[in-house]
Design a protein around this motif. Structure first.
Motif, PDB file in Angstrom:
ATOM      1  N   ALA A   1       1.997  -8.749   4.974  1.00 24.01           N
ATOM      2  CA  ALA A   1       1.449  -9.781   4.096  1.00 24.01           C
ATOM      3  C   ALA A   1       1.797  -9.474   2.638  1.00 24.01           C
ATOM      4  O   ALA A   1       2.216 -10.360   1.883  1.00 24.01           O
ATOM      5  CB  ALA A   1      -0.063  -9.886   4.273  1.00 24.01           C
ATOM      6  N   VAL A   2       1.651  -8.210   2.244  1.00 22.27           N
ATOM      7  CA  VAL A   2       1.958  -7.816   0.860  1.00 22.27           C
ATOM      8  C   VAL A   2       3.456  -7.980   0.580  1.00 22.27           C
ATOM      9  O   VAL A   2       3.848  -8.429  -0.497  1.00 22.27           O
ATOM     10  CB  VAL A   2       1.501  -6.358   0.602  1.00 22.27           C
ATOM     11  N   ALA A   3       4.287  -7.675   1.569  1.00 20.70           N
ATOM     12  CA  ALA A   3       5.736  -7.817   1.391  1.00 20.70           C
ATOM     13  C   ALA A   3       6.102  -9.285   1.197  1.00 20.70           C
ATOM     14  O   ALA A   3       6.912  -9.627   0.333  1.00 20.70           O
ATOM     15  CB  ALA A   3       6.478  -7.229   2.595  1.00 20.70           C
ATOM     16  N   VAL A   4       5.494 -10.151   1.997  1.00 23.11           N
ATOM     17  CA  VAL A   4       5.761 -11.589   1.906  1.00 23.11           C
ATOM     18  C   VAL A   4       5.316 -12.119   0.543  1.00 23.11           C
ATOM     19  O   VAL A   4       6.036 -12.871  -0.119  1.00 23.11           O
ATOM     20  CB  VAL A   4       5.038 -12.344   3.049  1.00 23.11           C
ATOM     21  N   LEU A   5       4.144 -11.680   0.097  1.00 23.57           N
ATOM     22  CA  LEU A   5       3.645 -12.125  -1.212  1.00 23.57           C
ATOM     23  C   LEU A   5       4.540 -11.585  -2.325  1.00 23.57           C
ATOM     24  O   LEU A   5       4.886 -12.293  -3.265  1.00 23.57           O
ATOM     25  CB  LEU A   5       2.198 -11.666  -1.413  1.00 23.57           C
ATOM     26  N   GLY A   6       4.915 -10.310  -2.206  1.00 20.82           N
ATOM     27  CA  GLY A   6       5.723  -9.661  -3.239  1.00 20.82           C
ATOM     28  C   GLY A   6       7.097 -10.288  -3.397  1.00 20.82           C
ATOM     29  O   GLY A   6       7.693 -10.242  -4.465  1.00 20.82           O
ATOM     30  N   ALA A   7       7.596 -10.906  -2.317  1.00 23.35           N
ATOM     31  CA  ALA A   7       8.923 -11.523  -2.370  1.00 23.35           C
ATOM     32  C   ALA A   7       8.907 -12.840  -3.135  1.00 23.35           C
ATOM     33  O   ALA A   7       9.958 -13.338  -3.529  1.00 23.35           O
ATOM     34  CB  ALA A   7       9.448 -11.748  -0.951  1.00 23.35           C
ATOM     35  N   GLY A   8       7.702 -13.403  -3.350  1.00 25.17           N
ATOM     36  CA  GLY A   8       7.681 -14.708  -3.991  1.00 25.17           C
ATOM     37  C   GLY A   8       6.720 -14.837  -5.162  1.00 25.17           C
ATOM     38  O   GLY A   8       6.770 -15.817  -5.896  1.00 25.17           O
ATOM     39  N   PHE A   9       5.835 -13.845  -5.314  1.00 24.91           N
ATOM     40  CA  PHE A   9       4.817 -13.955  -6.360  1.00 24.91           C
ATOM     41  C   PHE A   9       4.776 -12.681  -7.196  1.00 24.91           C
ATOM     42  O   PHE A   9       4.992 -11.583  -6.686  1.00 24.91           O
ATOM     43  CB  PHE A   9       3.427 -14.158  -5.745  1.00 24.91           C
ATOM     44  N   ILE A  10       4.456 -12.841  -8.460  1.00 20.82           N
ATOM     45  CA  ILE A  10       4.265 -11.698  -9.347  1.00 20.82           C
ATOM     46  C   ILE A  10       2.807 -11.266  -9.270  1.00 20.82           C
ATOM     47  O   ILE A  10       1.907 -12.099  -9.415  1.00 20.82           O
ATOM     48  CB  ILE A  10       4.622 -12.091 -10.798  1.00 20.82           C
ATOM     49  N   ASN A  11       2.575 -10.005  -9.021  1.00 19.71           N
ATOM     50  CA  ASN A  11       1.206  -9.476  -8.938  1.00 19.71           C
ATOM     51  C   ASN A  11       0.638  -9.303 -10.346  1.00 19.71           C
ATOM     52  O   ASN A  11       1.072  -8.447 -11.098  1.00 19.71           O
ATOM     53  CB  ASN A  11       1.221  -8.135  -8.182  1.00 19.71           C
ATOM     54  N   LEU A  12      -0.350 -10.131 -10.666  1.00 22.28           N
ATOM     55  CA  LEU A  12      -0.960 -10.105 -12.005  1.00 22.28           C
ATOM     56  C   LEU A  12      -2.304  -9.381 -12.011  1.00 22.28           C
ATOM     57  O   LEU A  12      -3.025  -9.436 -13.005  1.00 22.28           O
ATOM     58  CB  LEU A  12      -1.194 -11.535 -12.497  1.00 22.28           C
ATOM     59  N   THR A  13      -2.655  -8.752 -10.900  1.00 18.11           N
ATOM     60  CA  THR A  13      -3.957  -8.098 -10.805  1.00 18.11           C
ATOM     61  C   THR A  13      -4.097  -7.021 -11.872  1.00 18.11           C
ATOM     62  O   THR A  13      -3.176  -6.226 -12.082  1.00 18.11           O
ATOM     63  CB  THR A  13      -4.128  -7.468  -9.406  1.00 18.11           C
ATOM     64  N   ASP A  14      -5.240  -7.000 -12.565  1.00 24.76           N
ATOM     65  CA  ASP A  14      -5.475  -5.989 -13.598  1.00 24.76           C
ATOM     66  C   ASP A  14      -5.661  -4.610 -12.985  1.00 24.76           C
ATOM     67  O   ASP A  14      -6.211  -4.484 -11.895  1.00 24.76           O
ATOM     68  CB  ASP A  14      -6.751  -6.335 -14.385  1.00 24.76           C
ATOM     69  N   HIS A  15      -5.255  -3.603 -13.742  1.00 21.61           N
ATOM     70  CA  HIS A  15      -5.523  -2.231 -13.326  1.00 21.61           C
ATOM     71  C   HIS A  15      -7.038  -2.017 -13.377  1.00 21.61           C
ATOM     72  O   HIS A  15      -7.683  -2.377 -14.357  1.00 21.61           O
ATOM     73  CB  HIS A  15      -4.786  -1.260 -14.243  1.00 21.61           C
ATOM     74  N   ASP A  16      -7.594  -1.484 -12.305  1.00 23.76           N
ATOM     75  CA  ASP A  16      -9.050  -1.416 -12.203  1.00 23.76           C
ATOM     76  C   ASP A  16      -9.443  -0.199 -11.360  1.00 23.76           C
ATOM     77  O   ASP A  16      -8.632   0.434 -10.737  1.00 23.76           O
ATOM     78  CB  ASP A  16      -9.550  -2.718 -11.549  1.00 23.76           C
ATOM     79  N   GLY A  17     -10.701   0.076 -11.364  1.00 21.65           N
ATOM     80  CA  GLY A  17     -11.203   1.189 -10.582  1.00 21.65           C
ATOM     81  C   GLY A  17     -12.296   1.871 -11.342  1.00 21.65           C
ATOM     82  O   GLY A  17     -12.684   1.374 -12.400  1.00 21.65           O
ATOM     83  N   PRO A  18     -12.864   2.982 -10.887  1.00 21.74           N
ATOM     84  CA  PRO A  18     -12.465   3.664  -9.653  1.00 21.74           C
ATOM     85  C   PRO A  18     -13.360   3.311  -8.464  1.00 21.74           C
ATOM     86  O   PRO A  18     -13.222   3.913  -7.409  1.00 21.74           O
ATOM     87  CB  PRO A  18     -12.668   5.133 -10.037  1.00 21.74           C
ATOM     88  N   THR A  19     -14.269   2.336  -8.638  1.00 16.52           N
ATOM     89  CA  THR A  19     -15.199   2.046  -7.547  1.00 16.52           C
ATOM     90  C   THR A  19     -14.456   1.687  -6.259  1.00 16.52           C
ATOM     91  O   THR A  19     -14.754   2.210  -5.192  1.00 16.52           O
ATOM     92  CB  THR A  19     -16.137   0.881  -7.951  1.00 16.52           C
ATOM     93  N   LEU A  20     -13.511   0.789  -6.395  1.00 19.01           N
ATOM     94  CA  LEU A  20     -12.682   0.389  -5.258  1.00 19.01           C
ATOM     95  C   LEU A  20     -11.228   0.674  -5.603  1.00 19.01           C
ATOM     96  O   LEU A  20     -10.868   0.697  -6.782  1.00 19.01           O
ATOM     97  CB  LEU A  20     -12.875  -1.106  -4.967  1.00 19.01           C
ATOM     98  N   PRO A  21     -10.389   0.892  -4.591  1.00 19.91           N
ATOM     99  CA  PRO A  21      -8.976   1.178  -4.889  1.00 19.91           C
ATOM    100  C   PRO A  21      -8.344   0.066  -5.713  1.00 19.91           C
ATOM    101  O   PRO A  21      -8.573  -1.109  -5.441  1.00 19.91           O
ATOM    102  CB  PRO A  21      -8.333   1.255  -3.489  1.00 19.91           C
ATOM    103  N   CYS A  22      -7.598   0.469  -6.735  1.00 11.65           N
ATOM    104  CA  CYS A  22      -6.954  -0.491  -7.618  1.00 11.65           C
ATOM    105  C   CYS A  22      -5.902  -1.305  -6.870  1.00 11.65           C
ATOM    106  O   CYS A  22      -5.197  -0.787  -6.009  1.00 11.65           O
ATOM    107  CB  CYS A  22      -6.319   0.233  -8.797  1.00 11.65           C
ATOM    108  N   LEU A  23      -5.810  -2.586  -7.218  1.00  7.76           N
ATOM    109  CA  LEU A  23      -4.886  -3.495  -6.532  1.00  7.76           C
ATOM    110  C   LEU A  23      -3.792  -4.006  -7.461  1.00  7.76           C
ATOM    111  O   LEU A  23      -3.119  -4.987  -7.160  1.00  7.76           O
ATOM    112  CB  LEU A  23      -5.677  -4.684  -5.961  1.00  7.76           C
ATOM    113  N   CYS A  24      -3.622  -3.341  -8.625  1.00  5.14           N
ATOM    114  CA  CYS A  24      -2.586  -3.794  -9.550  1.00  5.14           C
ATOM    115  C   CYS A  24      -1.204  -3.483  -8.973  1.00  5.14           C
ATOM    116  O   CYS A  24      -1.074  -2.774  -7.976  1.00  5.14           O
ATOM    117  CB  CYS A  24      -2.762  -3.165 -10.932  1.00  5.14           C
TER     118      CYS A  24
END
Ligand SMILES: [Zn+2]
Length: 140
Positions: free
Chosen positions: A54-77
């Motif tokens: 799923a991440v590969a498919v998204l990465g092939a067509g979309f730019i990940n704009l998620t902010d760098h975040d943490g440390p409560t949950l793993p960062c998704l940037c």
């Protein structure tokens, strides 16, 4: 092309889940610019537990704009995202979270959602609205 000989039968449940993303993947191969279809495929892959795909498919067509975040949950940037890591726990008592995403105009935002709310439509729509607001009016 051709058919692979499968030594093990696929359960009906797997076949039902699989058919969904397989058909979407075939459709996307014919229309790689179709962002809606790409997001649908990623959603189907997520539902099938194929998180890295799923991440590969998204990465092939979309730019990940998620902010760098943490440390409560793993960062998704873009830098920290671990494609295979789709569940996490946080809090005391621990609460289960699952990774979800929202897309808008060629961008993707990943987020952690409480498991019970993960597939609540309003949640994804809220994140999409936030993403759109951040992107500003469409260039026309
Ligand atoms: Zn990060």
């Amino acid at each position: 092309m051709g058919h692979a000989n499968r030594s093990e039968p696929i359960s009906n449940a797997d076949a039902a889940v699989g058919a969904d993303w397989v058909a979407l993947a075939a459709a996307l191969a014919d229309a790689p610019e179709d962002q809606r279809l790409r997001a649908q495929l990623a959603t189907a892959l997520t539902a099938a537990g194929r998180h890295e795909q799923a991440v590969a498919v998204l990465g092939a067509g979309f730019i990940n704009l998620t902010d760098h975040d943490g440390p409560t949950l793993p960062c998704l940037c873009k830098r920290c995202l671990q494609p295979g890591l789709a569940t996490a726990e946080a809090g005391d008592p621990p609460m289960a979270f699952v990774r979800r995403f929202a897309v808008a105009r060629g961008r993707v935002l990943y987020f952690w959602a409480p498991r019970e709310l993960a597939d609540h439509r309003g949640l994804r729509e809220g994140i999409e609205a936030r993403l759109l607001a951040r992107l500003g009016p469409p260039a026309r």
